[in-house]
Design a protein around this motif. Sequence first.
Motif, short mmCIF file in Angstrom:
data_model
loop_
_atom_site.label_atom_id
_atom_site.label_comp_id
_atom_site.label_asym_id
_atom_site.label_seq_id
_atom_site.Cartn_x
_atom_site.Cartn_y
_atom_site.Cartn_z
N TYR A 1 38.66 25.31 -72.14
CA TYR A 1 38.21 25.92 -70.88
C TYR A 1 38.79 25.23 -69.65
O TYR A 1 39.15 25.87 -68.68
N THR A 2 38.90 23.92 -69.69
CA THR A 2 39.40 23.18 -68.52
C THR A 2 40.83 22.70 -68.69
O THR A 2 41.32 21.92 -67.87
N SER B 1 48.07 23.05 -54.06
CA SER B 1 47.62 23.67 -55.31
C SER B 1 46.13 23.46 -55.50
O SER B 1 45.60 22.41 -55.17
N SER B 2 45.48 24.47 -56.06
CA SER B 2 44.07 24.35 -56.43
C SER B 2 43.85 25.18 -57.68
O SER B 2 44.29 26.34 -57.74
N PHE B 3 43.20 24.58 -58.67
CA PHE B 3 43.02 25.25 -59.95
C PHE B 3 41.54 25.32 -60.30
O PHE B 3 40.83 24.32 -60.20
N GLY B 4 41.08 26.49 -60.72
CA GLY B 4 39.70 26.65 -61.14
C GLY B 4 39.51 26.23 -62.59
O GLY B 4 40.43 26.32 -63.40
N ALA B 5 38.32 25.79 -62.92
CA ALA B 5 38.02 25.33 -64.28
C ALA B 5 38.24 26.43 -65.31
O ALA B 5 38.61 26.17 -66.44
N GLY B 6 38.05 27.68 -64.93
CA GLY B 6 38.21 28.79 -65.87
C GLY B 6 39.63 29.31 -66.00
O GLY B 6 39.88 30.28 -66.69
N GLY B 7 40.59 28.67 -65.31
CA GLY B 7 41.99 29.06 -65.47
C GLY B 7 42.63 29.72 -64.27
O GLY B 7 43.83 30.01 -64.30
N THR B 8 41.89 29.98 -63.19
CA THR B 8 42.49 30.57 -62.01
C THR B 8 43.30 29.52 -61.26
O THR B 8 42.83 28.40 -61.04
#
Length: 194
Positions: free
Chosen positions: A21-22, A157-164
Amino acid sequence: DRVLGVVRGTSVNHSGRTNGYTVPNAQSQAQLIESALKPFDLEPSSINFIEAHGTGTKLGDPIEFTGLTETLAGETSTAPCAIASVKSNIGHLESAAGIAGILKVLLQLQKNKIAPSLGSSELNPALELTGTRFFVPQAMADWLPDPDTGLRRAGVSSFGAGGTNGHVIIEQPPSIESPSENISGHSSVITEHV
């Protein structure tokens, strides 16, 4: 209104299936940055600062660095590019992490300085910086413009825990000449349009 920075490109995508997931995906991150550069004919070598997602993890940071080198290393570019993360200064703000990175870039543009990454004197051994144009700033430094464009330009850059995944390219604001007196005694301001 005072212009603090110019957004030159943006992109959003998703990591797709990964080992967890992460767990990020270097290929998706590379495609993300490329899709923020290409439509606007921005050269990868013109980016001279990266505000990385950079959570300081043994797994995520090397994957993010791989995505950066695939798109921004450039075959002929020797212009240095700093990589840092505001998380070393203020911690992880979860869903507000991306905007924190943007605010940091805008402050650095305003001051013409690059802030150090705190606690980074011992780098993650999985980050192979040697032989690349990338470096992690250890102390406050002048932010020098790109020798070809004359601009200071950053990728955030910024990344969401769910893959975004999200990436934005910000460059220094247009120059504004000082107000000058004209013949009638009124002040005028000349702005350069991008």
